[in-house]
Structure formats: structure tokens, C-alpha cells
Design a protein around this motif. Sequence first.
Motif, short mmCIF file in Angstrom:
data_model
loop_
_atom_site.label_atom_id
_atom_site.label_comp_id
_atom_site.label_asym_id
_atom_site.label_seq_id
_atom_site.Cartn_x
_atom_site.Cartn_y
_atom_site.Cartn_z
N ASP A 1 93.57 15.18 29.40
CA ASP A 1 93.57 14.69 28.07
C ASP A 1 92.49 15.10 27.10
O ASP A 1 92.98 15.45 26.07
CB ASP A 1 93.32 13.05 28.11
CG ASP A 1 94.43 12.37 28.73
OD1 ASP A 1 95.50 12.31 28.33
OD2 ASP A 1 93.99 11.84 29.90
N TYR A 2 91.45 15.66 27.77
CA TYR A 2 90.36 16.11 27.10
C TYR A 2 89.67 17.31 27.79
O TYR A 2 89.44 17.10 29.04
CB TYR A 2 89.25 15.22 26.50
CG TYR A 2 89.81 14.39 25.51
CD1 TYR A 2 89.98 14.80 24.28
CD2 TYR A 2 90.33 12.93 25.90
CE1 TYR A 2 90.23 13.77 23.02
CE2 TYR A 2 90.63 12.16 24.88
CZ TYR A 2 90.74 12.52 23.47
OH TYR A 2 91.13 11.79 22.65
N GLN B 1 85.40 24.78 15.35
CA GLN B 1 86.06 23.75 14.32
C GLN B 1 85.99 22.29 15.07
O GLN B 1 86.95 21.72 14.70
CB GLN B 1 87.55 24.04 14.00
CG GLN B 1 87.38 25.48 13.37
CD GLN B 1 88.87 25.80 12.89
OE1 GLN B 1 89.90 25.41 13.50
NE2 GLN B 1 88.74 27.01 12.44
N PHE B 2 85.12 22.01 15.95
CA PHE B 2 84.78 20.91 16.44
C PHE B 2 83.33 20.54 16.83
O PHE B 2 82.50 21.54 16.87
CB PHE B 2 85.48 20.85 17.92
CG PHE B 2 85.10 21.93 18.94
CD1 PHE B 2 84.05 21.87 19.58
CD2 PHE B 2 85.89 23.27 19.01
CE1 PHE B 2 83.75 23.05 20.47
CE2 PHE B 2 85.53 24.30 19.91
CZ PHE B 2 84.50 24.03 20.72
N LYS C 1 91.14 22.43 19.29
CA LYS C 1 89.98 21.79 19.15
C LYS C 1 90.01 20.43 18.85
O LYS C 1 88.96 19.75 19.20
CB LYS C 1 89.64 22.16 17.33
CG LYS C 1 90.62 21.99 16.34
CD LYS C 1 90.49 22.47 15.02
CE LYS C 1 91.76 22.36 14.08
NZ LYS C 1 91.42 23.00 12.85
N HIS C 2 91.27 19.82 18.66
CA HIS C 2 91.59 18.16 18.74
C HIS C 2 91.19 17.74 20.49
O HIS C 2 91.39 16.30 20.33
CB HIS C 2 92.72 17.83 18.26
CG HIS C 2 92.75 18.30 16.58
ND1 HIS C 2 91.80 17.71 15.73
CD2 HIS C 2 93.53 19.05 15.97
CE1 HIS C 2 92.04 18.19 14.77
NE2 HIS C 2 93.09 19.29 14.84
N GLN C 3 91.32 18.57 20.97
CA GLN C 3 91.32 18.32 22.65
C GLN C 3 89.92 18.32 23.29
O GLN C 3 89.74 18.04 24.40
CB GLN C 3 92.44 18.97 23.46
CG GLN C 3 93.87 18.40 23.18
CD GLN C 3 94.87 19.19 23.66
OE1 GLN C 3 94.96 20.25 23.23
NE2 GLN C 3 95.53 18.59 24.72
N ASN D 1 89.09 27.19 19.28
CA ASN D 1 89.42 26.40 18.12
C ASN D 1 91.04 26.05 18.07
O ASN D 1 91.54 25.15 17.56
CB ASN D 1 89.34 27.30 17.12
CG ASN D 1 87.78 27.21 16.47
OD1 ASN D 1 87.09 26.34 16.75
ND2 ASN D 1 87.30 28.15 15.71
#
Length: 182
Positions: free
Chosen positions: A29-30, A83-84, A63-65, A60
Amino acid sequence: MKLMFASDLHGSYYWTQKVIDRFKDERADYLVLLGDLLYHGPRNPLPKEYNPQKVIELLNQIKHQIIAIRGNCDSEVDQMVLQFPMMADYNFIPLEDRKLMITHGHLYSENKLSQFLQKGDALVFGHIHIPILKEKEGIYYLNPGSATLPKENHPQTYAILEDNHFEVKTLDGQIYRQLQLT
């Protein structure tokens, strides 16, 4: 929730690509990055395919993970291109029956344990480039080793935490060490 941990990428495009390939193969998930992302540091040799600009691009893209913290080789300039968020010295990941304190290891470690942890919690850190899986006085100490510059003849490694089972794996996906968190 399935978490993948990697530490001490040190700007290696080659090894960062391997980490991201494993992240996708693991279907975690991450991706939790434990610091020292772009710079190799003055005490380390240049890693294979040292190219921080390409590492930036790779990271990047997902980045959302990514959950990340700052290592001793990371700086504010790094945050300007990533970008995180990655400038915190530590953070917490709550799980059902415990919390994980994630940090690089140069400020908080087994010898400088934060008073934020209680029995059953885990300190997950990098910095020393050596895999560690142990329990001491009810606190777990977990280190995925280094994906780029391992020390003491260990292979390049990362770690997976799923269902309270922590596995350190080599970058070909083989289990290197494991520990069940009780």
C-alpha cells in the motif's frame, strides 16, 4: 495494510529502480522511505549509477504512495525537488494494536529511544545499513538494511510488514530474515 520499507538509497538510480520494481511486485500500500534518498554522503563511495536527478523522477512518479522521513544526508534542497514530504525527523504509523515510530536512526535509535514508545510498539529505522529484527523489553527494533550500500557483508535489502509479520528481503524478493510481532 501492507507496508514496504527501504532506506539509504543514496542517489543510486540502479538500486532505486530495483526498490520500485519490488514495491510494485509486492503490491504494498505504501513505500516507507527511511531517509538518505538523494545524496551519497561524504563517508560513502559513489553508489552504482549515482544519479539523483533520475532518482527524483522515479520517486515523484509514485509520490502519493510514499511516506518518508529525513536522513542525515537529506536537506531542504532535496525537499524542493521531491513532491512528497520528507523533512520530518520522525513520524508515526498507527496500526491496529501498536504504533510504528519511523525515523532515520541518527537522532532516535535503540540507544536514544524516544519516550514515545510503549510495550508492543516498534522503532523502524535505517542509517546503519544493517538489517535488524529484534525485541528488547517489549519494544521492537526493525531496520530494513540498505537498498544501495549495505554494510557487514549483507545484501541489498528492503522490508515488508504485513499482518504483524516483518520480513527483510533481498532485492530479488527472497526472505533474508523475519520476525513475528506479537
